[in-house]
Design a protein around this motif. Structure first.
Motif, PDB file in Angstrom:
ATOM      1  N   LEU A 133       1.565   5.525   3.579  1.00 40.09           N
ATOM      2  CA  LEU A 133       1.297   4.383   2.962  1.00 40.09           C
ATOM      3  C   LEU A 133       2.117   3.916   1.754  1.00 40.09           C
ATOM      4  CD1 LEU A 133      -1.023   2.204   2.774  1.00 40.09           C
ATOM      5  CD2 LEU A 133      -2.095   3.653   1.102  1.00 40.09           C
ATOM      6  N   LYS A 134       2.463   5.021   0.995  1.00 42.02           N
ATOM      7  CA  LYS A 134       3.270   4.904  -0.216  1.00 42.02           C
ATOM      8  C   LYS A 134       4.492   4.387   0.273  1.00 42.02           C
ATOM      9  CE  LYS A 134       1.358   8.449  -3.272  1.00 42.02           C
ATOM     10  NZ  LYS A 134       1.494   9.798  -3.947  1.00 42.02           N
ATOM     11  N   ASN A 135       5.052   5.004   1.424  1.00 36.28           N
ATOM     12  CA  ASN A 135       6.646   4.455   2.042  1.00 36.28           C
ATOM     13  C   ASN A 135       6.505   3.008   2.402  1.00 36.28           C
ATOM     14  OD1 ASN A 135       7.649   6.954   1.239  1.00 36.28           O
ATOM     15  ND2 ASN A 135       7.226   7.780   3.372  1.00 36.28           N
ATOM     16  N   ALA A 136       5.389   2.772   3.211  1.00 35.43           N
ATOM     17  CA  ALA A 136       5.404   1.386   3.617  1.00 35.43           C
ATOM     18  C   ALA A 136       4.860   0.298   2.423  1.00 35.43           C
ATOM     19  CB  ALA A 136       4.076   1.235   4.507  1.00 35.43           C
ATOM     20  N   ILE A 137       4.256   0.743   1.613  1.00 40.46           N
ATOM     21  CA  ILE A 137       4.050  -0.259   0.276  1.00 40.46           C
ATOM     22  C   ILE A 137       5.308  -0.326  -0.176  1.00 40.46           C
ATOM     23  CG2 ILE A 137       2.836  -0.552  -1.840  1.00 40.46           C
ATOM     24  CD1 ILE A 137       0.276   0.348  -0.428  1.00 40.46           C
ATOM     25  N   GLU A 138       6.135   0.848  -0.597  1.00 41.47           N
ATOM     26  CA  GLU A 138       7.467   0.614  -1.453  1.00 41.47           C
ATOM     27  C   GLU A 138       8.053  -0.526  -0.540  1.00 41.47           C
ATOM     28  OE1 GLU A 138       8.705   1.721  -4.256  1.00 41.47           O
ATOM     29  OE2 GLU A 138       6.482   2.270  -4.651  1.00 41.47           O
ATOM     30  N   GLU A 139       8.123  -0.577   0.873  1.00 40.74           N
ATOM     31  CA  GLU A 139       9.104  -1.685   1.479  1.00 40.74           C
ATOM     32  C   GLU A 139       8.648  -2.696   1.432  1.00 40.74           C
ATOM     33  OE1 GLU A 139       9.052  -0.252   5.563  1.00 40.74           O
ATOM     34  OE2 GLU A 139      10.022   1.808   4.867  1.00 40.74           O
ATOM     35  N   VAL A 167       3.304  -6.263  -5.998  1.00 40.63           N
ATOM     36  CA  VAL A 167       3.029  -5.150  -5.547  1.00 40.63           C
ATOM     37  C   VAL A 167       2.816  -4.159  -6.771  1.00 40.63           C
ATOM     38  CG1 VAL A 167       3.024  -3.251  -4.029  1.00 40.63           C
ATOM     39  CG2 VAL A 167       3.835  -5.481  -2.985  1.00 40.63           C
ATOM     40  N   LYS A 168       1.883  -3.653  -6.909  1.00 41.19           N
ATOM     41  CA  LYS A 168       1.534  -2.654  -8.230  1.00 41.19           C
ATOM     42  C   LYS A 168       0.688  -1.443  -7.787  1.00 41.19           C
ATOM     43  CE  LYS A 168      -1.539  -5.282 -11.094  1.00 41.19           C
ATOM     44  NZ  LYS A 168      -1.850  -5.897 -12.255  1.00 41.19           N
ATOM     45  N   ILE A 173      -2.230  -2.644  -5.641  1.00 40.81           N
ATOM     46  CA  ILE A 173      -2.688  -3.963  -5.427  1.00 40.81           C
ATOM     47  C   ILE A 173      -1.621  -4.967  -5.179  1.00 40.81           C
ATOM     48  CG2 ILE A 173      -3.463  -5.895  -7.093  1.00 40.81           C
ATOM     49  CD1 ILE A 173      -4.587  -3.625  -8.868  1.00 40.81           C
ATOM     50  N   ILE A 174      -1.932  -5.653  -4.090  1.00 42.57           N
ATOM     51  CA  ILE A 174      -1.029  -6.532  -3.420  1.00 42.57           C
ATOM     52  C   ILE A 174      -1.354  -8.116  -3.584  1.00 42.57           C
ATOM     53  CG2 ILE A 174       0.257  -7.041  -1.186  1.00 42.57           C
ATOM     54  CD1 ILE A 174      -0.510  -4.118  -0.388  1.00 42.57           C
ATOM     55  N   LYS A 175      -0.607  -8.643  -4.216  1.00 43.18           N
ATOM     56  CA  LYS A 175      -0.798 -10.030  -4.313  1.00 43.18           C
ATOM     57  C   LYS A 175      -0.081 -11.109  -3.783  1.00 43.18           C
ATOM     58  CE  LYS A 175      -2.702  -9.361  -9.198  1.00 43.18           C
ATOM     59  NZ  LYS A 175      -2.434  -9.429 -10.730  1.00 43.18           N
ATOM     60  N   SER A 176      -0.679 -12.297  -3.401  1.00 45.56           N
ATOM     61  CA  SER A 176       0.026 -13.469  -2.889  1.00 45.56           C
ATOM     62  C   SER A 176      -0.263 -14.660  -3.796  1.00 45.56           C
ATOM     63  CB  SER A 176      -0.201 -13.716  -1.528  1.00 45.56           C
ATOM     64  OG  SER A 176      -1.517 -14.350  -1.450  1.00 45.56           O
ATOM     65  N   GLU A 215      -5.545 -11.626  -3.327  1.00 46.21           N
ATOM     66  CA  GLU A 215      -5.295 -10.396  -3.718  1.00 46.21           C
ATOM     67  C   GLU A 215      -6.093  -9.351  -3.080  1.00 46.21           C
ATOM     68  OE1 GLU A 215      -6.858  -8.039  -7.745  1.00 46.21           O
ATOM     69  OE2 GLU A 215      -5.513  -9.833  -8.117  1.00 46.21           O
ATOM     70  N   LEU A 216      -5.016  -8.148  -2.362  1.00 42.77           N
ATOM     71  CA  LEU A 216      -5.600  -7.325  -1.868  1.00 42.77           C
ATOM     72  C   LEU A 216      -5.520  -5.887  -2.508  1.00 42.77           C
ATOM     73  CD1 LEU A 216      -5.491  -6.992   1.872  1.00 42.77           C
ATOM     74  CD2 LEU A 216      -4.043  -5.345   0.928  1.00 42.77           C
ATOM     75  N   SER A 217      -6.577  -4.988  -2.463  1.00 41.22           N
ATOM     76  CA  SER A 217      -6.656  -3.848  -3.174  1.00 41.22           C
ATOM     77  C   SER A 217      -6.724  -2.735  -2.179  1.00 41.22           C
ATOM     78  CB  SER A 217      -7.701  -3.871  -4.149  1.00 41.22           C
ATOM     79  OG  SER A 217      -7.832  -2.612  -4.985  1.00 41.22           O
ATOM     80  N   ILE A 218      -5.915  -1.680  -2.343  1.00 42.27           N
ATOM     81  CA  ILE A 218      -6.338  -0.487  -1.306  1.00 42.27           C
ATOM     82  C   ILE A 218      -6.351   0.779  -2.179  1.00 42.27           C
ATOM     83  CG2 ILE A 218      -4.982   1.013   0.443  1.00 42.27           C
ATOM     84  CD1 ILE A 218      -3.172  -1.302   0.944  1.00 42.27           C
TER      85      ILE A 218
END
Length: 125
Positions: free
Chosen positions: A116-122, A85-86, A93-96, A100-103
């Motif tokens: 959203l920031k908090n959820a992605i940090e988790e 996650v970066k 950008i979330i990768k498996s 690859e998924l981009s928000i």
């Protein structure tokens, strides 16, 4: 958790849709010999479809099992498969291994951005 589209951006789609429909309609009513102008009617309908999609479907859907971005083509990554996650240039950008998924944070409603920031940090592995 549902993260909605930016209302300002979706309202722009509504305004553009109305403008293009008016141009297309006036060209059809005015019996314009230029068939190209009547194509604006279809462009306006497409913008209205985008508006209604953005109003009724969340941009990002995060559940206990997956994260999904709902654009024209829905992309989904299961949380157990996330490898990286970066944040780069306003995009998360979330990768498996296979996807690859981009928000794009510009499409997120301003009030929902901290959530959203908090959820992605988790999500970070």
């Amino acid at each position: 958790m549902e993260i909605s589209y930016n209302k300002k951006k979706s309202n722009i789609s509504l305004i553009l849709g109305i403008i293009w429909i008016l141009i297309g309609t006036t060209s059809i009513i005015g019996n314009s010999e230029n068939d190209f102008l009547s194509g604006f009617l279809f462009i306006g309908i497409a913008y209205l479809a985008i508006y209604f999609m953005q109003r009724n479907v969340p941009y990002v859907l995060i559940t206990d099992e997956f994260i999904q971005v709902c654009n024209f083509k829905k992309k989904k990554i299961y949380l157990k498969d996330i490898t990286e996650v970066k944040y780069f240039a306003g995009d998360y950008i979330i990768k498996s291994d296979s996807k690859e998924l981009s928000i794009d944070s510009n499409f997120v409603e301003k009030e929902s951005l901290p959530n959203l920031k908090n959820a992605i940090e988790e999500l970070k592995p």
